[in-house]
Design an enzyme around this catalytic site. Structure first.
Site: not given
Ligand code: 2HA
Ligand code: ZN
Length: 271
Positions: A139, A141, A210
């Site tokens: 994950h 950004h 996000h």
């Protein structure tokens, strides 16, 4: 017992986190990675009977019982993993009931796994069912993908089609498209379940406003997927406000799909 700091999985994770930080995808303590390890490779470096701490997870992933994961620590800065791997990373084994993580190494100084552990473990369970060779969930950004979720409609078919049409590589790298979640609070079991549900169909899941999740057989593959999607988003942001004269059309996408034998997400190309 071999020195764990020389293990290929630690070295590769250090290189990946440093690279992701340099790409601007992981400001401050953002981003998290989990990497599935084989018991045989873990045994070369650790006594697997020596559980340092038992960390309850707050959810159950029974299908992962007995599996080993290298995971980034909550609050860790990707740029610092290289300087202190034992504080910023941990190796855990999922307990028999699937409800806790048994710490075998790392998280030194009292740390624990990433706040996004639910999304990671639930996504591993789903990806392993879809592809037994999947090992990585990550994950981060990336700027352009986040920016695109501010200005593009949040329909996953429309979003995928826009990304595919921005550069020829897109459909070749992610023919399974991107999944897309509306804004939700992060670090929760709910966003973990919603992410994992979409992971059965796509290896890339965007969290609107996000960031993104990527899955792959290797760290390079998961990074490469995110890199390609973010590149397409960058092109979109560069052209979105100009009159368009040339585009990748559906027949062109079909030509790529049939020429390369791509397993394109069903119903995503126009007839
Ligand atoms: O690890 O990115 O989503 C911090 C985050 C939470
Ligand atoms: Zn995040």
């Amino acid at each position: 017992m071999k020195n764990i700091l020389e293990a290929p999985f630690i070295i590769e994770t250090i290189r990946t986190t440093a690279n992701m930080y340099a790409l601007g995808w992981d400001e401050r303590n953002s981003g998290n990675i989990s990497l599935l390890l084989d018991e045989t490779e873990v045994r070369e470096y650790l006594d697997i009977t020596n559980v340092l701490r038992v960390l309850p997870t707050g959810f159950s992933t029974e299908s992962l019982a007995g599996k080993y994961f290298l995971v980034t620590a909550t609050g860790s800065y990707f740029r610092n993993v290289q300087f202190d791997p034992a504080a910023n990373l941990g190796i855990v084994r999922i307990s028999e009931d699937g409800c806790s993580a048994e710490l075998l190494w790392g998280f030194e100084g009292g740390g624990r796994f990433t706040s996004e552990f639910p999304a990671h473990m639930m996504s591993h369970a789903v990806r392993l069912a879809a592809d037994p060779e999947n090992r990585v969930i990550m994950h981060c950004h990336p700027n352009d993908l986040i920016a695109m979720t501010h200005v593009h409609e949040l329909d996953e078919r429309a979003f995928t089609r826009t990304l595919w049409k921005m550069c020829t590589e897109s459909i070749m790298v992610f023919p399974d498209g991107v999944g897309l979640l509306p804004w939700m609070p992060c670090g929760t079991v709910e966003i973990g379940e919603a992410t994992a549900e979409k992971m059965s169909r796509s290896r890339l899941i965007i969290w609107a406003l996000h960031g993104i999740y990527g899955a792959g057989r290797t760290l390079d593959e998961a990074c490469g997927l995110i890199e390609t999607a973010d590149k397409a988003a960058n092109v979109y942001l560069k052209i979105a406000h100009f009159p368009v004269h040339n585009s990748i059309t559906d027949p062109m996408l079909r030509m790529l799909a049939s020429g390369l034998g791509l397993n394109v997400r069903e119903g995503y190309l126009e007839e």
